[in-house]
Design a protein around this motif. Structure first.
Motif, PDB file in Angstrom:
ATOM      1  N   VAL A 177       1.365  11.398   0.542  1.00  0.00           N
ATOM      2  CA  VAL A 177       2.175  12.618   1.548  1.00  0.00           C
ATOM      3  C   VAL A 177       1.615  13.843   0.715  1.00  0.00           C
ATOM      4  N   SER A 178       1.170  13.622  -0.758  1.00  0.00           N
ATOM      5  CA  SER A 178       1.016  14.880  -1.408  1.00  0.00           C
ATOM      6  C   SER A 178       0.729  14.217  -3.143  1.00  0.00           C
ATOM      7  N   LYS A 179      -0.632  14.949  -2.994  1.00  0.00           N
ATOM      8  CA  LYS A 179      -1.060  15.107  -4.599  1.00  0.00           C
ATOM      9  C   LYS A 179      -1.393  16.427  -5.204  1.00  0.00           C
ATOM     10  N   SER A 180      -0.325  16.595  -5.525  1.00  0.00           N
ATOM     11  CA  SER A 180      -1.077  17.819  -5.973  1.00  0.00           C
ATOM     12  C   SER A 180      -0.427  17.895  -8.212  1.00  0.00           C
ATOM     13  N   LYS A 181      -0.737  19.008  -8.631  1.00  0.00           N
ATOM     14  CA  LYS A 181      -0.829  19.418  -9.771  1.00  0.00           C
ATOM     15  C   LYS A 181       0.711  19.422 -10.248  1.00  0.00           C
ATOM     16  N   ARG A 182       1.684  19.663  -9.493  1.00  0.00           N
ATOM     17  CA  ARG A 182       3.070  19.457 -10.272  1.00  0.00           C
ATOM     18  C   ARG A 182       4.228  18.212  -9.423  1.00  0.00           C
ATOM     19  N   LYS A 183       3.027  17.666  -8.493  1.00  0.00           N
ATOM     20  CA  LYS A 183       3.907  16.786  -7.495  1.00  0.00           C
ATOM     21  C   LYS A 183       2.928  15.651  -6.271  1.00  0.00           C
ATOM     22  N   TRP A 184       4.065  14.588  -7.491  1.00  0.00           N
ATOM     23  CA  TRP A 184       3.087  13.230  -6.462  1.00  0.00           C
ATOM     24  C   TRP A 184       4.201  12.933  -5.348  1.00  0.00           C
ATOM     25  N   VAL A 185       4.004  13.171  -3.799  1.00  0.00           N
ATOM     26  CA  VAL A 185       5.114  11.638  -2.983  1.00  0.00           C
ATOM     27  C   VAL A 185       3.868  10.708  -3.048  1.00  0.00           C
ATOM     28  N   GLY A 186       4.707   9.995  -2.572  1.00  0.00           N
ATOM     29  CA  GLY A 186       4.600   8.326  -2.104  1.00  0.00           C
ATOM     30  C   GLY A 186       5.284   7.972  -1.011  1.00  0.00           C
ATOM     31  N   SER A 187       4.290   7.213   0.238  1.00  0.00           N
ATOM     32  CA  SER A 187       6.086   5.818   0.729  1.00  0.00           C
ATOM     33  C   SER A 187       5.066   4.998   1.521  1.00  0.00           C
ATOM     34  N   PHE A 188       5.857   3.674   1.383  1.00  0.00           N
ATOM     35  CA  PHE A 188       5.214   2.402   1.428  1.00  0.00           C
ATOM     36  C   PHE A 188       6.759   2.010   2.291  1.00  0.00           C
ATOM     37  N   ASP A 189       6.445   0.943   2.713  1.00  0.00           N
ATOM     38  CA  ASP A 189       7.294  -0.157   3.086  1.00  0.00           C
ATOM     39  C   ASP A 189       7.246  -1.210   2.964  1.00  0.00           C
ATOM     40  N   ILE A 190       8.344  -2.342   2.814  1.00  0.00           N
ATOM     41  CA  ILE A 190       8.108  -4.004   2.061  1.00  0.00           C
ATOM     42  C   ILE A 190       9.975  -3.809   3.098  1.00  0.00           C
ATOM     43  N   GLU A 191       9.090  -4.914   3.939  1.00  0.00           N
ATOM     44  CA  GLU A 191       9.695  -6.025   5.099  1.00  0.00           C
ATOM     45  C   GLU A 191      10.248  -5.186   5.779  1.00  0.00           C
ATOM     46  N   GLY A 192       9.555  -3.735   6.509  1.00  0.00           N
ATOM     47  CA  GLY A 192      10.343  -2.751   7.357  1.00  0.00           C
ATOM     48  C   GLY A 192      11.168  -2.199   7.124  1.00  0.00           C
ATOM     49  N   ILE A 193      11.069  -1.936   5.700  1.00  0.00           N
ATOM     50  CA  ILE A 193      12.460  -0.786   4.740  1.00  0.00           C
ATOM     51  C   ILE A 193      11.177   0.039   4.282  1.00  0.00           C
ATOM     52  N   PRO A 194      11.279   1.759   4.569  1.00  0.00           N
ATOM     53  CA  PRO A 194      10.328   2.026   4.252  1.00  0.00           C
ATOM     54  C   PRO A 194      10.921   3.185   2.676  1.00  0.00           C
ATOM     55  N   TYR A 195      10.101   3.049   1.770  1.00  0.00           N
ATOM     56  CA  TYR A 195      11.297   3.427   0.829  1.00  0.00           C
ATOM     57  C   TYR A 195       9.552   4.946   0.368  1.00  0.00           C
ATOM     58  N   ARG A 196      10.112   6.397  -0.281  1.00  0.00           N
ATOM     59  CA  ARG A 196       9.885   6.703  -1.062  1.00  0.00           C
ATOM     60  C   ARG A 196       9.575   7.081  -2.271  1.00  0.00           C
ATOM     61  N   LEU A 197       8.299   7.471  -2.965  1.00  0.00           N
ATOM     62  CA  LEU A 197       8.141   7.698  -4.532  1.00  0.00           C
ATOM     63  C   LEU A 197       7.758   9.224  -4.683  1.00  0.00           C
ATOM     64  N   PHE A 198       8.765   9.328  -6.370  1.00  0.00           N
ATOM     65  CA  PHE A 198       8.523  10.986  -5.976  1.00  0.00           C
ATOM     66  C   PHE A 198       7.942  10.949  -7.801  1.00  0.00           C
ATOM     67  N   PHE A 199       7.209  11.768  -7.773  1.00  0.00           N
ATOM     68  CA  PHE A 199       6.269  11.859 -10.041  1.00  0.00           C
ATOM     69  C   PHE A 199       6.263  13.699  -9.243  1.00  0.00           C
ATOM     70  N   ASN A 200       7.027  14.243 -10.200  1.00  0.00           N
ATOM     71  CA  ASN A 200       7.228  15.487 -10.062  1.00  0.00           C
ATOM     72  C   ASN A 200       7.876  15.701 -11.858  1.00  0.00           C
ATOM     73  N   PRO A 258       0.558  -1.067   0.439  1.00  0.00           N
ATOM     74  CA  PRO A 258       0.047  -0.179   0.155  1.00  0.00           C
ATOM     75  C   PRO A 258       0.767   1.244   0.560  1.00  0.00           C
ATOM     76  N   ILE A 259       0.347   2.242  -0.941  1.00  0.00           N
ATOM     77  CA  ILE A 259       1.096   3.547  -1.044  1.00  0.00           C
ATOM     78  C   ILE A 259       0.502   4.557   0.339  1.00  0.00           C
ATOM     79  N   LYS A 260       1.213   5.394   0.893  1.00  0.00           N
ATOM     80  CA  LYS A 260       0.101   6.360   1.654  1.00  0.00           C
ATOM     81  C   LYS A 260       1.475   7.565   0.665  1.00  0.00           C
TER      82      LYS A 260
END
Length: 149
Positions: A17-40, A13-15
């Motif tokens: 953090v931001s969904k705007s006209k210019r940027k989407w930022v999400g976070s997700f966790d896999i086996e205790g490792i945090p990741y960040r996802l960026f669409f700019n 699942p992706i949480k």
């Protein structure tokens, strides 16, 4: 790694953090490792039509001492060998599909530094771009998807 293995995993699942006209930022966790996802989106007149994709281990998140050492020795988006690549790529693709459905960007751009990732991305765009409504354009370590209109 075979391409089919990359997307066999159920995405995490992706949480968002931001969904705007210019940027989407999400976070997700896999086996205790945090990741960040960026669409700019790009700047200037084409800000709403050209988007860049990137993802990485969240170095500000809680990491084991071993993983901190691995991440510290790599560039921001380098391969660190967690063994979770299938689930990570599956999650990134799920987020990308969600963004495409909502934003409908004209172009999507991303790059790879490592040879193994370049090969994977090249196969990935050839296989999945058409089903997303995009034409793949790959030049070495840089990839673009152009929306078919």
């Amino acid at each position: 790694m075979k391409l089919i293995e990359v997307f066999d995993s159920k995405p995490a699942p992706i949480k968002w953090v931001s969904k705007s006209k210019r940027k989407w930022v999400g976070s997700f966790d896999i086996e205790g490792i945090p990741y960040r996802l960026f669409f700019n989106s790009g700047m200037g007149r084409a800000f709403d039509s050209n988007w860049e994709v990137s993802f990485s281990i969240d170095q500000k998140g809680k990491l084991s001492p071993e993983l901190k050492d691995k991440v510290k020795g790599t560039k921001n988006f380098g391969i660190v060998g967690t063994g979770n690549q299938g689930k990570v790529f599956s999650t990134v693709m799920a987020g990308l599909k969600e963004m495409i459905k909502s934003v409908k960007p004209k172009q999507i751009q991303f790059s790879a530094e490592e040879t193994s990732r370049m090969k994977l991305y090249k196969k990935m765009v050839a296989k999945f771009a058409p089903s997303l409504g995009y034409k793949p354009v790959a030049t070495g370590d840089y990839f673009e998807l152009h929306r078919k209109d």
